[in-house]
Enzyme design. Structure first.
Site, PDB file in Angstrom:
ATOM      1  N   LYS A 130      32.355  12.210   0.940  1.00 53.02           N
ATOM      2  CA  LYS A 130      32.796  13.608   0.953  1.00 53.02           C
ATOM      3  C   LYS A 130      31.813  14.529   1.659  1.00 53.02           C
ATOM      4  O   LYS A 130      32.208  15.566   2.183  1.00 53.02           O
ATOM      5  CB  LYS A 130      33.018  14.084  -0.478  1.00 53.02           C
ATOM      6  CG  LYS A 130      34.188  13.398  -1.151  1.00 53.02           C
ATOM      7  CD  LYS A 130      34.375  14.003  -2.509  1.00 53.02           C
ATOM      8  CE  LYS A 130      35.551  13.370  -3.204  1.00 53.02           C
ATOM      9  NZ  LYS A 130      35.830  14.050  -4.458  1.00 53.02           N
TER      10      LYS A 130
ATOM     11  N   LYS B 250      28.864  17.206  -7.472  1.00 50.16           N
ATOM     12  CA  LYS B 250      29.948  16.251  -7.180  1.00 50.16           C
ATOM     13  C   LYS B 250      29.417  14.981  -6.526  1.00 50.16           C
ATOM     14  O   LYS B 250      28.477  15.025  -5.730  1.00 50.16           O
ATOM     15  CB  LYS B 250      30.988  16.902  -6.242  1.00 50.16           C
ATOM     16  CG  LYS B 250      31.726  18.077  -6.887  1.00 50.16           C
ATOM     17  CD  LYS B 250      32.700  18.743  -5.921  1.00 50.16           C
ATOM     18  CE  LYS B 250      33.969  17.935  -5.692  1.00 50.16           C
ATOM     19  NZ  LYS B 250      35.000  18.759  -4.966  1.00 50.16           N
TER      20      LYS B 250
ATOM     21  N   ARG C 153      45.251   8.028   3.279  1.00 49.65           N
ATOM     22  CA  ARG C 153      46.271   7.088   2.798  1.00 49.65           C
ATOM     23  C   ARG C 153      47.505   7.871   2.375  1.00 49.65           C
ATOM     24  O   ARG C 153      47.501   9.095   2.401  1.00 49.65           O
ATOM     25  CB  ARG C 153      45.722   6.336   1.591  1.00 49.65           C
ATOM     26  CG  ARG C 153      45.239   7.335   0.531  1.00 49.65           C
ATOM     27  CD  ARG C 153      45.025   6.762  -0.828  1.00 49.65           C
ATOM     28  NE  ARG C 153      44.285   7.669  -1.679  1.00 49.65           N
ATOM     29  CZ  ARG C 153      44.795   8.651  -2.393  1.00 49.65           C
ATOM     30  NH1 ARG C 153      46.088   8.892  -2.341  1.00 49.65           N
ATOM     31  NH2 ARG C 153      44.047   9.432  -3.143  1.00 49.65           N
TER      32      ARG C 153
ATOM     33  N   VAL D  77      50.250   9.730  -3.928  1.00 50.48           N
ATOM     34  CA  VAL D  77      51.236   9.531  -5.003  1.00 50.48           C
ATOM     35  C   VAL D  77      52.395  10.524  -4.836  1.00 50.48           C
ATOM     36  O   VAL D  77      53.560  10.178  -4.989  1.00 50.48           O
ATOM     37  CB  VAL D  77      50.561   9.739  -6.385  1.00 50.48           C
ATOM     38  CG1 VAL D  77      51.592   9.645  -7.505  1.00 50.48           C
ATOM     39  CG2 VAL D  77      49.427   8.753  -6.607  1.00 50.48           C
TER      40      VAL D  77
END
Ligand code: ADP
Length: 452
Positions: free
Chosen positions: A116, A158, A291, A294
């Site tokens: 990231k 993070k 990718r 969902v």
């Protein structure tokens, strides 16, 4: 075009990919663990190969077994779905070394966006607005304190390799920073085998809005609009919709144009999603997923475009064949992720389906691998169905969604259907007034309303 595709996944997404292949005249190979011999993705595929015992690390993440399955069956491409190996650059490299096509982006982009910090750097340089944050990774507590003082509290520590909403620690003020830093670092090392962390300004009440893009290998790039994924629990999405109920046409055009320009300059290929936080009229990039997501069906419902088919065509070298102005947006779509979990405690509740009745009718789509008599194994993600509903506008969509949730029967285990009914009955949700913390507020509010 490919003749045979191996689907390196399970559950609803394996079915989703199988369906696209079938419609394109491509044969499919399912892979499965010993816990999934009876699974619907195995039943529907043309061929299937058992790749190992139940734990995912021994089966769905078992790279040598998956490569062997490709070689035994003579498949010419692999679709990884989401999760499992879908964003694993080492896997992508091994697949390429075996002369197999991975239906996805190039290895260099999977690698870049999997870190990231690298993703922030790359996209920031290309004009994408970032969440204010540290300049690269933060090596120690002193560097964290210096960066946080500059960014201004509250800050989030993070994990650079984070995913699935894990590896984030909040420091409200300076006193809490050392502990947040140490915890985030330890947890990141344990969960992702990489303890690199960085800092971001913690936005107090943003929405999560993401842009779906698609690029072919000939330089054409398009976007399919946005998805609002702000209904979350523990930083994980539960409900997604498109279009976002709060975005103006100008803001949408502006952020999509910036995303497209950056993607084009990167030379990216395939499907991708740029995720942003949106607060007070401004967008802040958080990460890019390389990718299928969902929640891709909400985009399919309003554009009428099969995103998996587009992924397959692009991986086979075909040109997109259309431009941005050919993509039309119709109506509104909402997706509910239904999990085999308690709707109150979210404790997993795997079990055997004693009765199954999915809703139907105009504008209703259920993506699920469930069937009556099927036993949900305890080893994998608890999501068992996605209910996606389309309407001419948000109001009609919501009406149809409530009706569909009423019809939906999954007996034999606890599911989150009851929670979805509660959210869709809520007046604030109906008005589109929510941020990323709204669901957690609603769940703890005594009267069921999520007043801050
Ligand atoms: P992951 O890869 O684990 O999904 P993301 O960076 O995509 O992590 O963030 C997931 C969610 O965490 C976001 O949708 C949002 O709810 C929350 N989040 C992430 N970064 C911030 C931030 N800087 N401020 C507030 N919330 C954040």
């Amino acid at each position: 075009m490919f003749e045979k595709v191996l689907i390196a996944n399970r559950g609803e997404i394996a079915l989703r990919v199988h369906r696209a292949c079938r419609e394109m005249g491509i044969r499919t190979v399912a892979v499965h663990s010993t816990a999934d011999s009876d699974a619907m993705h195995v039943r529907l595929a043309d061929e299937s190969v058992c790749i190992g015992p139940p734990p995912a690390r021994d089966s769905y993440l078992n790279v040598p077994s998956i490569i062997a399955a490709v070689e035994v069956t003579g498949a010419d491409a692999i679709h990884p779905g989401y999760g499992f190996l879908s964003e694993n650059a080492d896997f992508a490299r091994i697949v390429a070394a075996h002369g197999i096509t991975l239906i996805g982006p190039e290895v260099r982009h999977i690698e870049m966006m999997g870190d990231k910090v690298a993703a922030r750097e790359a996209l920031g340089r290309l004009g994408v607005p970032l969440v204010p944050g540290s300049d690269g990774p933060v090596p120690d507590a002193a560097a964290a304190r210096a960066a946080a003082a500059e960014i201004g509290y509250p800050v989030l520590v993070k994990a650079a390799s984070g995913g699935g909403g894990r590896g984030m620690k909040l420091a409200e003020q300076a006193e809490g920073l050392d502990e947040a830093f140490a915890t985030a670092r330890r947890e990141a090392g344990e969960a992702f085998d990489d303890d690199t962390v960085y800092l971001e300004k913690y936005l107090e009440a943003p929405r999560h809005i993401e842009i779906q893009i698609m690029a072919d290998s000939h330089g054409a790039v398009v976007h399919f609009g946005e998805r609002d994924c702000s209904i979350q629990r523990r930083h994980q999405k539960l409900i997604e919709e498109s279009p976002s109920p709060i975005l103006s046409a100008e803001s949408r055009e502006d952020i999509a144009a910036r995303a497209l320009a950056a993607i084009k300059r990167l030379g990216y290929r395939g499907a991708g999603t740029l995720e942003f936080l949106y607060q007070d009229g401004a967008f802040y990039f958080i990460e890019m997923n390389t990718r299928l997501q969902v929640e891709h069906p909400v985009t399919e419902m309003i554009t009428g475009i099969d995103l998996v088919r587009e992924q397959i065509r692009i991986a086979a070298g075909a040109p997109l064949g259309y431009g941005q102005s050919d993509i039309r947006f119709h109506g509104h779509a909402i997706e509910c992720r239904v999990c085999a979990e308690s709707p109150e405690t979210f404790r997993p509740s795997p079990g055997t389906v004693t009765d199954y009745h999915p809703p139907g009718g105009l504008g209703v789509r259920v993506d699920s691998a469930l069937y009556s008599g099927y036993t949900v194994p305890p080893y994998y993600d608890s999501m068992v169905a996605k209910l996606i509903v389309h309407g001419a506008n948000r109001e009609e969509c919501l009406m149809r969604l409530r009706r569909s949730l009423e019809e939906f029967v999954i007996d034999g285990m606890e599911t989150t259907l009851a929670l979805h009914r509660r959210v869709t009955d809520d007046s604030e949700f109906a008005e589109g007034r929510y941020d990323i913390h709204w669901l957690e507020r609603m769940m703890t509010a005594p009267n069921g309303e999520a007043r801050p």
